[in-house]
Design an enzyme around this catalytic site. Structure first.
Site, PDB file in Angstrom:
ATOM      1  N   TYR A 121       0.819  -1.213   0.000  1.00  0.00           N
ATOM      2  CA  TYR A 121       0.000   0.000   0.000  1.00  0.00           C
ATOM      3  C   TYR A 121       0.857   1.271   0.000  1.00  0.00           C
ATOM      4  CZ  TYR A 121      -3.986  -3.019   1.144  1.00  0.00           C
ATOM      5  OH  TYR A 121      -4.957  -3.989   1.130  1.00  0.00           O
ATOM      6  N   LYS A 134       3.653 -15.229   1.487  1.00  0.00           N
ATOM      7  CA  LYS A 134       3.663 -16.074   0.290  1.00  0.00           C
ATOM      8  C   LYS A 134       5.120 -16.286  -0.117  1.00  0.00           C
ATOM      9  CE  LYS A 134       0.613 -16.908  -2.359  1.00  0.00           C
ATOM     10  NZ  LYS A 134       0.058 -18.253  -2.664  1.00  0.00           N
ATOM     11  N   ASP A 155      -2.539 -17.939   1.615  1.00  0.00           N
ATOM     12  CA  ASP A 155      -3.752 -18.495   0.999  1.00  0.00           C
ATOM     13  C   ASP A 155      -4.239 -19.709   1.793  1.00  0.00           C
ATOM     14  OD1 ASP A 155      -1.398 -19.719   0.162  1.00  0.00           O
ATOM     15  OD2 ASP A 155      -2.167 -20.266  -1.811  1.00  0.00           O
ATOM     16  N   ASP A 164      -5.010  -7.112   5.881  1.00  0.00           N
ATOM     17  CA  ASP A 164      -6.247  -6.406   5.561  1.00  0.00           C
ATOM     18  C   ASP A 164      -7.348  -7.422   5.262  1.00  0.00           C
ATOM     19  OD1 ASP A 164      -8.012  -4.441   4.888  1.00  0.00           O
ATOM     20  OD2 ASP A 164      -6.947  -3.739   3.109  1.00  0.00           O
ATOM     21  N   ASP A 175     -10.447  -9.011   8.031  1.00  0.00           N
ATOM     22  CA  ASP A 175     -11.870  -8.847   7.728  1.00  0.00           C
ATOM     23  C   ASP A 175     -12.575 -10.197   7.683  1.00  0.00           C
ATOM     24  OD1 ASP A 175     -11.785  -6.139   7.706  1.00  0.00           O
ATOM     25  OD2 ASP A 175     -12.460  -5.883   5.637  1.00  0.00           O
TER      26      ASP A 175
END
Ligand code: NAD
Length: 375
Positions: free
Chosen positions: A143, A199, A232, A256, A260
């Site tokens: 970001y 990852k 993942d 993020d 959620d």
């Protein structure tokens, strides 16, 4: 003599003021009944600060936040401020706090109270009693990384449309180590287990992440159990068997998304607390901002309908992570659990099985009664 804790309270806008009034009662209870000594200051942030001062956060309030042991914030925003210039929108006050306090570790617990297990989109047996904590790196990663932007894809005739969009996932070892330390410290106050997610199979920044988290573990926290998981797979495991986790530490982007997803394991927005922590100050306490995940809820503001529990649980996090009062934090969480088990429900928690409808302030009062009963 007990420690004195300095607390800056910023109720903000909309239901922020209503839920914070209930937190004030709870703080008063811990002062009266448990001998905790708080020096409390209260100030404006968001739309109300704009109304009073023409800015969503004054320099004076910013300075108070920097000096406080912990900042407790309600919520900011509302339709009256939607058309303001971007630079003075209520959210800018919140962003300024996070940026200038350099709050690099964002903590989102996913805790499922037994009485609300049926609110989850997952089966009761998968979520009942769930208590996990996601630590998300908040100030770096994709970001913020450079280069970034959208530009012409020159000399590439095969690119239909002719443009390219770029973001850069970039982490320094120092950025990874400091958030890893935060996660290990937090794990020591909970179940003593950290799972780091990245990852590393496809991203160099993921390989660095894994190596640095392992380094901090081996050199500084060998007593905490550390595992690594691809993000993942982590997403799958969160919905398959979330109770396998204690603390999850991950980067800004994966955090993020994962936080959620984890939030929805537990049901209502009115139940979700959060914390953002920075580097330890001279007294050893980290810079800290505690706030509910929800916003100012203009649709129900001023009606006594808001659920104050997310903000009250944010204060419980302050007790645990800023003031090192884990037993008091546990007590407050058990009081919330008891009130819910006894059937008290603000409107957002009213499910098909019913319950006793209560207002914002009745919910606060019942939590005080439960504290009295359990203490
Ligand atoms: P919101 O979180 O304020 O509300 C979403 C929905 O959830 C609404 O229906 C609301 O009534 C309900 N809700 C939220 N908190 C509740 C509670 N404690 N008890 C019962 N019901 C609750 O999000 P929104 O409607 O998208 O945004 C409203 C305003 O809040 C906007 O101005 C937005 O910018 C701002 N906002 C602020 C923050 C923050 O301060 N951290 C976060 C999100 C949104």
């Amino acid at each position: 003599m007990s420690d004195q804790f300095s607390l800056l309270i910023l109720p903000g806008d909309g239901i922020g003021t209503e839920v914070m009034a209930e937190v004030r009662k709870v703080i008063g209870w811990f002062g009266d009944k448990r001998g905790l000594s708080f020096s409390i200051d209260e100030d404006l942030v968001g739309g109300c600060a704009y109304d009073a001062h023409g800015t969503p956060l004054t320099d004076a309030t910013m300075a108070k936040a920097q000096a406080a042991d912990a900042v407790l914030l309600g919520a900011v925003g509302g339709p009256a401020y939607d058309n303001l210039d971007f630079s003075v929108k209520p959210e800018r006050g919140l962003l300024r706090l996070r940026k200038e306090m350099d709050l690099f570790a964002n903590l989102r617990p996913a805790q499922c109270f037994d009485a609300l297990a049926d609110f989850s989109s997952l089966k009761r047996e998968v979520v009942a009693g769930l208590d996990i904590l996601i630590v998300r790196e908040l100030t770096s990663g994709v970001y913020f990384g450079e280069p970034r932007g959208i530009h012409a894809d020159d000399n590439n005739p095969d690119n239909e449309g002719g443009r390219v969009g770029v973001n850069t996932q970039r982490y320094t070892s120092g950025e990874i180590r400091r958030v890893a330390r935060a996660a290990f410290e937090l794990a020591k106050k909970r179940g003593n287990r950290v799972c780091s997610m990245e990852k590393a199979n496809v991203m160099e920044s993921g390989i660095l992440w894994r190596e640095e988290v392992q380094w901090v573990h081996d050199n500084e926290y060998p007593e905490v159990e550390l595992t690594h998981m691809y993000a993942d797979n982590g997403a799958m495991q969160l919905v398959r068997r979330p109770s396998q986790f204690d603390v999850i530490v991950t980067d800004n982007l994966f955090g993020d998304i994962l936080s959620d997803a984890a939030a929805m394991l537990t049901g209502s927005l009115g139940m979700l607390p959060s914390a953002s922590l920075g580097a330890p100050a001279a007294n050893g306490r980290p810079k800290a901002l505690y706030e509910p995940v929800h916003g100012s809820a203009p649709d129900i503001a001023g009606q006594g309908k808001a659920n104050p529990i997310a903000c009250i649980l944010s204060f419980a996090m302050a007790l645990r992570y800023s003031f090192d009062k884990g037993a008091d934090a546990d007590l407050l969480e058990r009081a919330v659990e008891k009130v819910l088990a006894d059937g008290a429900r603000t409107a957002d928690l009213m499910g098909p099985e019913g319950g006793t409808p209560v207002s914002t302030s009745e919910m606060g009062d019942r939590i005080l009664q439960a504290l009295d009963a359990l203490a």
